[in-house]
Design an enzyme around this catalytic site. Sequence first.
Site, short mmCIF file in Angstrom:
data_model
loop_
_atom_site.label_atom_id
_atom_site.label_comp_id
_atom_site.label_asym_id
_atom_site.label_seq_id
_atom_site.Cartn_x
_atom_site.Cartn_y
_atom_site.Cartn_z
N ASP A 64 -8.43 -12.84 5.69
CA ASP A 64 -9.19 -12.02 6.63
C ASP A 64 -10.63 -11.80 6.19
O ASP A 64 -11.00 -12.09 5.05
CB ASP A 64 -8.49 -10.66 6.84
CG ASP A 64 -7.93 -10.07 5.55
OD1 ASP A 64 -8.37 -10.47 4.46
OD2 ASP A 64 -7.05 -9.21 5.62
N ASN A 130 0.49 1.26 5.22
CA ASN A 130 1.19 1.32 6.52
C ASN A 130 1.98 0.04 6.80
O ASN A 130 2.42 -0.18 7.92
CB ASN A 130 0.19 1.59 7.65
CG ASN A 130 -0.85 0.47 7.79
OD1 ASN A 130 -0.79 -0.54 7.11
ND2 ASN A 130 -1.80 0.66 8.69
N HIS A 132 0.77 -3.05 6.65
CA HIS A 132 0.03 -4.20 7.18
C HIS A 132 -0.02 -5.35 6.19
O HIS A 132 0.01 -5.15 4.97
CB HIS A 132 -1.38 -3.80 7.69
CG HIS A 132 -2.40 -3.52 6.65
ND1 HIS A 132 -3.34 -2.51 6.76
CD2 HIS A 132 -2.67 -4.11 5.45
CE1 HIS A 132 -4.13 -2.52 5.71
NE2 HIS A 132 -3.75 -3.47 4.90
N GLU A 137 -2.05 -4.91 11.75
CA GLU A 137 -1.68 -3.50 11.70
C GLU A 137 -0.34 -3.28 12.41
O GLU A 137 0.12 -4.14 13.18
CB GLU A 137 -2.78 -2.67 12.37
CG GLU A 137 -4.15 -2.79 11.73
CD GLU A 137 -4.28 -2.02 10.41
OE1 GLU A 137 -3.26 -1.65 9.81
OE2 GLU A 137 -5.43 -1.78 10.00
C1 F6R Z 1 -6.73 -8.19 1.99
C2 F6R Z 1 -5.62 -7.90 2.88
C3 F6R Z 1 -4.94 -6.59 2.93
C4 F6R Z 1 -4.64 -5.99 1.56
C5 F6R Z 1 -4.01 -4.63 1.70
C6 F6R Z 1 -3.80 -3.95 0.36
O1 F6R Z 1 -7.20 -9.49 2.17
O2 F6R Z 1 -5.30 -8.76 3.62
O3 F6R Z 1 -3.73 -6.72 3.64
O4 F6R Z 1 -3.79 -6.85 0.84
O5 F6R Z 1 -4.84 -3.81 2.50
O6 F6R Z 1 -5.03 -3.65 -0.18
P1 F6R Z 1 -5.17 -3.12 -1.69
O7 F6R Z 1 -4.75 -4.25 -2.55
O8 F6R Z 1 -6.63 -2.79 -1.84
O9 F6R Z 1 -4.27 -1.94 -1.79
#
Ligand code: F6R
Length: 234
Positions: A64, A130, A132, A137
């Site tokens: 992303d 959450n 995701h 989401e």
């Molecule tokens: C990042 C991504 C997100 C993160 C998730 C956890 O490329 O796709 O899904 O893996 O938000 O983020 P952290 O590791 O910062 O807790």
Amino acid sequence: MALQLKTFENINELYDFAAQFLQQKVKDGAKTFGLATGGTMQPLYKNLRQSDVDFSSCTSFNLDEYIGLPITHPESYFTYMQKELFEQKPFHKSYLPNGLAEDAELEAQHYNELLAKHPIDVQLLGVGENGHIGFNEPGTAFSEKTHVVTLTESTRQANARFFDSIDEVPTKAITMGIDNILQAKEVLVIAVGEKKRAALESLLQGEATVDSPITALQQHANVLVLTDLNISLA
Ligand code: F6R
């Protein structure tokens, strides 16, 4: 078994394991890697930077990118990847969605076409509090391919720690869809810290539901979950 769980008491051992896992995949001939950003991946990329892994014959696709951040912005995922991995461990070719494309929908379609040409051998995944995955989401259909998303308030709050203020956190992003993630031959999930417990429980112990996107992985044939949480498969 489709879903395997490996728990670690020592977080350094978790990241050593993950780094060695990826290095072994390269040795075994994996060519295309799906990469993630976020705090979870930083120790892994540090470990890889310090290793002798050679990705120079591999291709990478990031999950992303924010919409609207200049690529030189310190929090763009482009910059994150340069700093955390690519400057020291370059791939033959690395793709990220272009968050500055004039037409974000078209860019998502273009990214999808690229993914169709380069099946992912190993997809690396973190998870949001959450549930995701990527920026898919809660509520996202499991059939969704690369698309434009509006970030939830909880995700923006969670990511605000990387910005000067919440107002600077972009409101939109381009993300691989859940279907793209499910197409990967193999998925490596890393979930560390109590904040991720509910999301991980939904994957390991709950039913598949769009309310927690990570539960889509229950449909995948080859998923390995690494965690420091004391948790078990149902
Ligand atoms: C990042 C991504 C997100 C993160 C998730 C956890 O490329 O796709 O899904 O893996 O938000 O983020 P952290 O590791 O910062 O807790």
